[in-house]
Design an enzyme around this catalytic site. Sequence first.
Site, PDB file in Angstrom:
ATOM      1  N   HIS B  16       0.848  -1.201   0.000  1.00  0.00           N
ATOM      2  CA  HIS B  16       0.000   0.000   0.000  1.00  0.00           C
ATOM      3  C   HIS B  16       0.879   1.245   0.000  1.00  0.00           C
ATOM      4  O   HIS B  16       2.103   1.159   0.055  1.00  0.00           O
ATOM      5  CB  HIS B  16      -0.972   0.007   1.208  1.00  0.00           C
ATOM      6  N   CYS B  35       5.930   6.446   4.095  1.00  0.00           N
ATOM      7  CA  CYS B  35       4.689   5.741   3.744  1.00  0.00           C
ATOM      8  C   CYS B  35       4.108   6.223   2.417  1.00  0.00           C
ATOM      9  O   CYS B  35       3.160   5.618   1.908  1.00  0.00           O
ATOM     10  CB  CYS B  35       3.651   5.916   4.845  1.00  0.00           C
ATOM     11  N   ASP B  81      -5.156 -10.213   0.961  1.00  0.00           N
ATOM     12  CA  ASP B  81      -3.879 -10.926   1.102  1.00  0.00           C
ATOM     13  C   ASP B  81      -3.175 -11.041  -0.247  1.00  0.00           C
ATOM     14  O   ASP B  81      -3.754 -11.469  -1.240  1.00  0.00           O
ATOM     15  CB  ASP B  81      -4.127 -12.323   1.667  1.00  0.00           C
ATOM     16  N   GLU B 128      -0.428  -3.196  12.302  1.00  0.00           N
ATOM     17  CA  GLU B 128       0.289  -2.938  11.050  1.00  0.00           C
ATOM     18  C   GLU B 128       1.757  -3.330  11.186  1.00  0.00           C
ATOM     19  O   GLU B 128       2.359  -3.889  10.275  1.00  0.00           O
ATOM     20  CB  GLU B 128       0.164  -1.457  10.693  1.00  0.00           C
TER      21      GLU B 128
END
Lengths: 140, 140, 140, 140, 140, 140
Positions: B16, B35, B81, B128
């Site tokens: 992500h 990030c 997943d 996370e």
Amino acid sequence: MKEVTIIRRERFSSAHKLWNPKWSEEKNNSTFGGCSNPNWHGHNYELIVKVKGEIDPETGFVMNLKDLSKILKSKVIDKLDHKNLNLDVDFLKDKNTTTEVVAVSIWEEIEEDIEKKGAKLVSVKINETENNSVEYFGEN
Amino acid sequence: MKEVTIIRRERFSSAHKLWNPKWSEEKNNSTFGGCSNPNWHGHNYELIVKVKGEIDPETGFVMNLKDLSKILKSKVIDKLDHKNLNLDVDFLKDKNTTTEVVAVSIWEEIEEDIEKKGAKLVSVKINETENNSVEYFGEN
Amino acid sequence: MKEVTIIRRERFSSAHKLWNPKWSEEKNNSTFGGCSNPNWHGHNYELIVKVKGEIDPETGFVMNLKDLSKILKSKVIDKLDHKNLNLDVDFLKDKNTTTEVVAVSIWEEIEEDIEKKGAKLVSVKINETENNSVEYFGEN
Amino acid sequence: MKEVTIIRRERFSSAHKLWNPKWSEEKNNSTFGGCSNPNWHGHNYELIVKVKGEIDPETGFVMNLKDLSKILKSKVIDKLDHKNLNLDVDFLKDKNTTTEVVAVSIWEEIEEDIEKKGAKLVSVKINETENNSVEYFGEN
Amino acid sequence: MKEVTIIRRERFSSAHKLWNPKWSEEKNNSTFGGCSNPNWHGHNYELIVKVKGEIDPETGFVMNLKDLSKILKSKVIDKLDHKNLNLDVDFLKDKNTTTEVVAVSIWEEIEEDIEKKGAKLVSVKINETENNSVEYFGEN
Amino acid sequence: MKEVTIIRRERFSSAHKLWNPKWSEEKNNSTFGGCSNPNWHGHNYELIVKVKGEIDPETGFVMNLKDLSKILKSKVIDKLDHKNLNLDVDFLKDKNTTTEVVAVSIWEEIEEDIEKKGAKLVSVKINETENNSVEYFGEN
């Protein structure tokens, strides 16, 4: 209202002992056992802080976890890590450093800074060993 | 009333990035740091779902944990997943995939299926990393 | 000779995919399964490095773990953390980023720096998930 | 020969500091950083001992893990747990209590007792924190 | 009021099976799957008990964790550890030993002893595997 | 030669007891303690298998971890999980199910299948509890 809780873990390694200065050595030993060893002992403490708020639609964050981590580092970890909880920490001076007392004291150190970020402090948890922990949710 | 909470952990490994498309690259970088890396990064996420209800006197279960696991697998794990949270997941389309947003979105995906089984969804927690987590308890 | 092994754990969160560019998409999918998802997936990797040497009588150290950590940070973590292993990392360019290949490549990046500190690199271990790991002990 | 390794984990919580008495305070601080804090710090240490031998056909054991645990408790844990490694432990007197030195010293304390049980000591591993560990395999 | 929660983890290793004696073997198998194996199976259970109260100003404790541990050992661990939950445990006789039922039964065994110590039982959590857990907060 | 070790963790939950049928009940109890409880007890076992080989230049794998997992599932987990090690497992029949014996027996069950895949079995490790483990490296 869609409030979400965010959770940050930090760690500190400290020496301490459990001791009530008003008591005899004998009473301290019978109450606190090995934890009253005069030459100290120590732990790898885990600090787990929960903070609550609404999600900011711009960032998707309740609060940037890096900001939470910075507060915890400057207000707690820098003062406790590789220190003696009974001797080296301003906000624990003259306190008996049980995990209960340390958790409540940390809450009082960080609550204001977290509120300034627009979030609410939910709880302060300390794992002293893998079997013994304490969690404080503030005054009710 | 004797309500009991049952808890199931599942895991998913996903790519992500954190990105607000209305912002400049500069503002994304200063807000989200590493990030916001354009080529993505990823995590081994842990999903921990709590469900509450009374114990069925015939089975001794609040709800068969295998049924809870099946709901989580079909509604969440199969979709997340080994996927890209920003690009591959129908229910995260056009969202900024902070852990907060992912937790709330998962709640919305699974709540109805759990209620159909006669139980109440209590919370959706996502770890996370080993230091950063989020928990959502629904609207209050 | 009293040689002692010291062990340091670091962590990095990265995106990657398994892909052999000489193969068809079909063959990639049948060999690598979900790991060949074109939009990437990711992991919280754990890196565990073992280094061996004699104890320095002055310091009591084989090698200061802070120096080992610095080597790992500058040579590995800064390059891999919050990056795409296939696209962003100089020493993984044009490689298929299986955990085996990543472990061998990290060994080659850090061996010289550790030898300069007077110690021997013993092994590079990577935990990709809690169930899947790889360890490399150098050429034999 | 069918030799099998058995592994026992014990834990101890101790205070210590890293300090070379021949050095100035300045040199101690620059070498050992926070670990040289004069008022001590501490850890939850994990001790992991590996022992090897053939399986006794009567018991199916290499060595009863309860016997191994008893040796570790009487020779190590009772002396180190809730103590100061630098001040309270006979076999660490006048040593700099790096994890390397502690591991080698523990090996020397327990080797004979384990051999009396007809088994061979393979290694003594100490986890000082979740990131820093040391393992000693004896003289080679 | 400054109430603090203290948390103690204990462990027990037990055999059990899930079985409703009023049902056919077929119905037991289809409902409970492998958990109904007639020759039993087993787990390393983790028991996590939370207790709440005000901090005693003399000791700094809500309740001495050693006293909590003693209650848990005598009332629970000594009876369940290395036993068969269905056959060997007085307070589980004729019950179907789902984790839900075990958690509620443990609550009933320990609540009074904890109240005698001036504290309140908050919850009894059991981890049956690393993925499956149950938590009971008492009647509401 | 660049050999790399790959590592797979699987889990199984089983009942068992330690018992030597040639011995009196008294001798079994004094040797095996609670582990000889006639009504069985049980564990969440972790199985950790290490396999070694050269990296295939086409796949980047020593051996596809999914293939290793399949071997472990069909040869070990399907036979042991939710079973009684003493009563239900063909390859443990008439054996005393110490962790040592189980590890050696698993080695013998899987070695051939792994060699057929062109890799070498390095070790079979079993964690019986978080404190007690066994590792077998084959005959030497």
